[in-house]
Motif scaffolding. Sequence first.
Motif, PDB file in Angstrom:
ATOM      1  N   PRO A  69      31.360 -62.948 -29.152  1.00 32.42           N
ATOM      2  CA  PRO A  69      31.224 -64.391 -28.425  1.00 32.42           C
ATOM      3  C   PRO A  69      31.340 -65.377 -29.371  1.00 32.42           C
ATOM      4  O   PRO A  69      30.821 -65.368 -30.642  1.00 32.42           O
ATOM      5  CB  PRO A  69      29.789 -63.996 -27.503  1.00 32.42           C
ATOM      6  CG  PRO A  69      29.379 -62.710 -27.662  1.00 32.42           C
ATOM      7  CD  PRO A  69      30.145 -62.080 -28.939  1.00 32.42           C
ATOM      8  N   ASN A  70      31.996 -66.409 -28.659  1.00 32.07           N
ATOM      9  CA  ASN A  70      31.856 -67.717 -29.773  1.00 32.07           C
ATOM     10  C   ASN A  70      31.403 -68.966 -28.836  1.00 32.07           C
ATOM     11  O   ASN A  70      31.639 -69.914 -29.307  1.00 32.07           O
ATOM     12  CB  ASN A  70      33.116 -68.036 -30.293  1.00 32.07           C
ATOM     13  CG  ASN A  70      34.503 -68.051 -29.241  1.00 32.07           C
ATOM     14  OD1 ASN A  70      34.180 -67.972 -27.969  1.00 32.07           O
ATOM     15  ND2 ASN A  70      35.630 -68.306 -29.817  1.00 32.07           N
ATOM     16  N   CYS A  71      30.950 -68.371 -27.638  1.00 34.49           N
ATOM     17  CA  CYS A  71      30.217 -69.596 -26.805  1.00 34.49           C
ATOM     18  C   CYS A  71      29.047 -68.755 -25.755  1.00 34.49           C
ATOM     19  O   CYS A  71      29.104 -67.634 -25.799  1.00 34.49           O
ATOM     20  CB  CYS A  71      31.264 -70.498 -25.973  1.00 34.49           C
ATOM     21  SG  CYS A  71      31.927 -69.404 -24.550  1.00 34.49           S
ATOM     22  N   VAL A  72      28.312 -69.637 -25.249  1.00 31.32           N
ATOM     23  CA  VAL A  72      27.406 -69.295 -24.186  1.00 31.32           C
ATOM     24  C   VAL A  72      27.837 -69.828 -22.765  1.00 31.32           C
ATOM     25  O   VAL A  72      27.938 -71.085 -22.624  1.00 31.32           O
ATOM     26  CB  VAL A  72      26.132 -69.269 -24.547  1.00 31.32           C
ATOM     27  CG1 VAL A  72      24.876 -69.197 -23.385  1.00 31.32           C
ATOM     28  CG2 VAL A  72      25.641 -68.565 -25.630  1.00 31.32           C
ATOM     29  N   VAL A  73      27.967 -69.292 -21.852  1.00 34.99           N
ATOM     30  CA  VAL A  73      27.923 -69.685 -20.269  1.00 34.99           C
ATOM     31  C   VAL A  73      26.719 -69.490 -19.728  1.00 34.99           C
ATOM     32  O   VAL A  73      26.178 -68.299 -19.551  1.00 34.99           O
ATOM     33  CB  VAL A  73      29.264 -69.105 -19.573  1.00 34.99           C
ATOM     34  CG1 VAL A  73      28.974 -69.485 -18.192  1.00 34.99           C
ATOM     35  CG2 VAL A  73      30.450 -69.407 -20.237  1.00 34.99           C
ATOM     36  N   ILE A  74      26.079 -70.418 -19.242  1.00 36.98           N
ATOM     37  CA  ILE A  74      24.712 -70.398 -18.489  1.00 36.98           C
ATOM     38  C   ILE A  74      25.014 -70.814 -17.089  1.00 36.98           C
ATOM     39  O   ILE A  74      25.649 -71.827 -16.903  1.00 36.98           O
ATOM     40  CB  ILE A  74      23.510 -71.117 -19.111  1.00 36.98           C
ATOM     41  CG1 ILE A  74      22.397 -71.046 -18.277  1.00 36.98           C
ATOM     42  CG2 ILE A  74      24.192 -72.655 -19.186  1.00 36.98           C
ATOM     43  CD1 ILE A  74      21.064 -71.591 -19.265  1.00 36.98           C
ATOM     44  N   ALA A  75      24.475 -69.952 -16.290  1.00 30.86           N
ATOM     45  CA  ALA A  75      24.472 -70.429 -14.759  1.00 30.86           C
ATOM     46  C   ALA A  75      23.249 -69.941 -14.249  1.00 30.86           C
ATOM     47  O   ALA A  75      22.171 -69.792 -14.625  1.00 30.86           O
ATOM     48  CB  ALA A  75      25.716 -69.316 -13.970  1.00 30.86           C
ATOM     49  N   LEU A 122      28.025 -74.632 -25.565  1.00 29.01           N
ATOM     50  CA  LEU A 122      27.183 -74.060 -24.369  1.00 29.01           C
ATOM     51  C   LEU A 122      27.735 -74.784 -23.055  1.00 29.01           C
ATOM     52  O   LEU A 122      27.867 -75.871 -22.865  1.00 29.01           O
ATOM     53  CB  LEU A 122      25.689 -74.568 -24.541  1.00 29.01           C
ATOM     54  CG  LEU A 122      24.954 -74.427 -23.199  1.00 29.01           C
ATOM     55  CD1 LEU A 122      24.902 -72.848 -23.095  1.00 29.01           C
ATOM     56  CD2 LEU A 122      23.258 -74.953 -23.568  1.00 29.01           C
ATOM     57  N   ILE A 123      28.332 -73.897 -22.151  1.00 26.62           N
ATOM     58  CA  ILE A 123      28.732 -74.175 -20.890  1.00 26.62           C
ATOM     59  C   ILE A 123      27.942 -73.839 -19.568  1.00 26.62           C
ATOM     60  O   ILE A 123      27.584 -72.789 -19.639  1.00 26.62           O
ATOM     61  CB  ILE A 123      30.176 -73.503 -20.859  1.00 26.62           C
ATOM     62  CG1 ILE A 123      31.266 -74.401 -21.883  1.00 26.62           C
ATOM     63  CG2 ILE A 123      30.992 -73.868 -19.360  1.00 26.62           C
ATOM     64  CD1 ILE A 123      32.666 -73.469 -21.900  1.00 26.62           C
ATOM     65  N   SER A 124      27.674 -75.065 -18.891  1.00 22.64           N
ATOM     66  CA  SER A 124      26.505 -74.837 -18.230  1.00 22.64           C
ATOM     67  C   SER A 124      27.311 -74.936 -16.642  1.00 22.64           C
ATOM     68  O   SER A 124      27.927 -76.070 -16.481  1.00 22.64           O
ATOM     69  CB  SER A 124      25.559 -75.810 -18.321  1.00 22.64           C
ATOM     70  OG  SER A 124      24.653 -75.876 -17.252  1.00 22.64           O
ATOM     71  N   LEU A 125      27.050 -74.170 -15.759  1.00 23.42           N
ATOM     72  CA  LEU A 125      27.745 -74.148 -14.480  1.00 23.42           C
ATOM     73  C   LEU A 125      26.702 -75.185 -13.560  1.00 23.42           C
ATOM     74  O   LEU A 125      25.958 -74.548 -12.798  1.00 23.42           O
ATOM     75  CB  LEU A 125      27.876 -72.773 -13.807  1.00 23.42           C
ATOM     76  CG  LEU A 125      28.737 -71.929 -14.581  1.00 23.42           C
ATOM     77  CD1 LEU A 125      29.318 -70.792 -14.085  1.00 23.42           C
ATOM     78  CD2 LEU A 125      29.910 -72.610 -15.311  1.00 23.42           C
ATOM     79  N   GLY A 126      27.096 -76.363 -13.860  1.00 21.67           N
ATOM     80  CA  GLY A 126      26.360 -77.382 -12.976  1.00 21.67           C
ATOM     81  C   GLY A 126      25.060 -77.986 -13.781  1.00 21.67           C
ATOM     82  O   GLY A 126      24.936 -77.199 -14.826  1.00 21.67           O
TER      83      GLY A 126
END
Lengths: 250, 250
Positions: free
Chosen positions: A118-124, A150-154
Motif C-alpha cells: 500500500p502507498n495510501c490509506v483509505v478511511i471510511a 490519507l483519503i477520507s470518505l466524507g
Amino acid sequence: MAAWGERLAGVRGVLLDISGVLYDGGEDGGSPIPGSVEAVARLKRSRLKVRFCTNESQKSRGNLVGLLRRLGFDISEGEVTAPAPAASLILKERGLRPHLLVHDGVRSEFDQNDMSNPNCVVIADAGEAFSYQNMNKAFQVLMELENPVLISLGKGRYYKETSGLMLDVGAYTKALEYACGIEAEVVGKPSPEYFRSALKEMAVEAHEAVMIGDDIVGDVGGAQRCGMRALQVRTGKFSLANTSGEAVAR
Amino acid sequence: MAAWGERLAGVRGVLLDISGVLYDGGEDGGSPIPGSVEAVARLKRSRLKVRFCTNESQKSRGNLVGLLRRLGFDISEGEVTAPAPAASLILKERGLRPHLLVHDGVRSEFDQNDMSNPNCVVIADAGEAFSYQNMNKAFQVLMELENPVLISLGKGRYYKETSGLMLDVGAYTKALEYACGIEAEVVGKPSPEYFRSALKEMAVEAHEAVMIGDDIVGDVGGAQRCGMRALQVRTGKFSLANTSGEAVAR
C-alpha cells in the motif's frame, strides 16, 4: 406557499441525502422517516430529476439500495452518488494502492483496486472496525510512507441511528491527521468535486438544483458553495443547537 | 565539554521523561534504554534533585514504578509526577464526576472520585480499550451535557514501544473534540501547570531546572515555555524528521 414557489423557481433537479432524510439507520436495518417514502414517489412522478447523494461508506451501493427498497423506497443503484465508488476510480487514476480502514460491507467497492504494498490509506465509516489495532495499523502504514496520502470518505462528525448518535468517519480522520501531522483528502460531501459529479450525472446546472439534507455543513454548506440552493430538514441529526453551524456531515 | 558546562550552569534539578528516555514499553513489560539505569543512578548520587515527569496514563504510578524497579531503576512513587493523580485532584476541586475512557491499569487512580451521573469525560491512553463502542459512549456522554467538559491526560500523538510506534491519547482526544465541537483541557505535559507542579515538588525554580525528554513539543517546548532549559534525547520516538517540530508528546 408563494415564498416557496419563488425560492424554488427554475429548479430542475433535486439532490436527496439519504441518512437522516429518507431513513435513520440501525442494527435492525433502520426505519424510514415518516412521509419520506411517499415524498420520493411524488418527486419521481414530477417533472424534476432526482439523485440520491450520500456519504454512506459502511455499505456498498448495492447493499444500501437493497435496504432502501425493502423499506419501500423507489430507488435504483444508478441513481446513487456515493464516495466509495468515486474513491476507487481516483485510486486507479493516480496509481494509488490502498490500505483500507473500512467496514466489511463496503470492501467490495474496491475489488478492482490493487491492494499490494500500500502507498495510501483509505478511511471510511468503519463502525465497530475502528478498533485500536486497526487504527494503529493504518497509522503505522502512513508513518512508513515518504509522502503519506490519507483519503477520507466524507468528514462527518456523527450521524443518527435509531439507537442514538454515532461517531462518524470525520472524527477518526482527525485522529490520524493529528497523529501523522498530515491533512486528509476528502472524497464525498462537502467536497465540490462530489457535488459537481452528481450534477453532471443528472445533466442539471448548479443554479437549477436544490440539495436536501440534515447536515448544515456537509449538505447545505457544501451545496451552496457550488452555487446550488439547499434545504435543511429537521429530521436525522438536526437539532436546534445545530442551526448555528455546529453540525457536520453525512 | 566546556559548552555543556555553560549550558547547564546553575542547574539544581533534573526532570526526566520516562517513556522513550528511560525505557521503551512493550507487551513484555518493555526494556531499558542502554545506559539509562546507570545514568539515573549517577544523577541520584550527584548533588542534583531528580524528578520523573511522565505523561504515562495507561498505568497507575504504583504499577509504573514497580515495572521500572524490576528493570533496575532506582525510583519510588513519591518521585513521579503523572497526569492521572493530578486529574483526580482537579476533578474533586471542581465537583466533576468523570466518565472514564481509560485503560484498566490506571482506573485505581480515580478510586476517590464520584463516578455517578457523570458531568465530564476523562480520556487517557486507553490502548486496546479505544474500541468504537467505548469512544462512542464517551461521545454520547459529552453530547448529552449542556457544557461538555473533556479532560485529556496529555496530548501525545504517538509513542514508541518495542514493537513499533503506537497511537497516543492526543489522536483520540482530537476525534472527540471534532465530533463534539469542543476543546479539551489538557492535564499533563505540555501544560504549564504540570511543569510548575513538578518544580514545586522539587523545590527548584524554573531557571534552575532542565527537562530531558524525547518529545520536541511535549517535553522540550513545554518546559521552555515555563522558563526551563530542555534537552531532547535521540532515543524513544526521536527521529530526524521530528526535529523540525513535527513530533509531539508523551
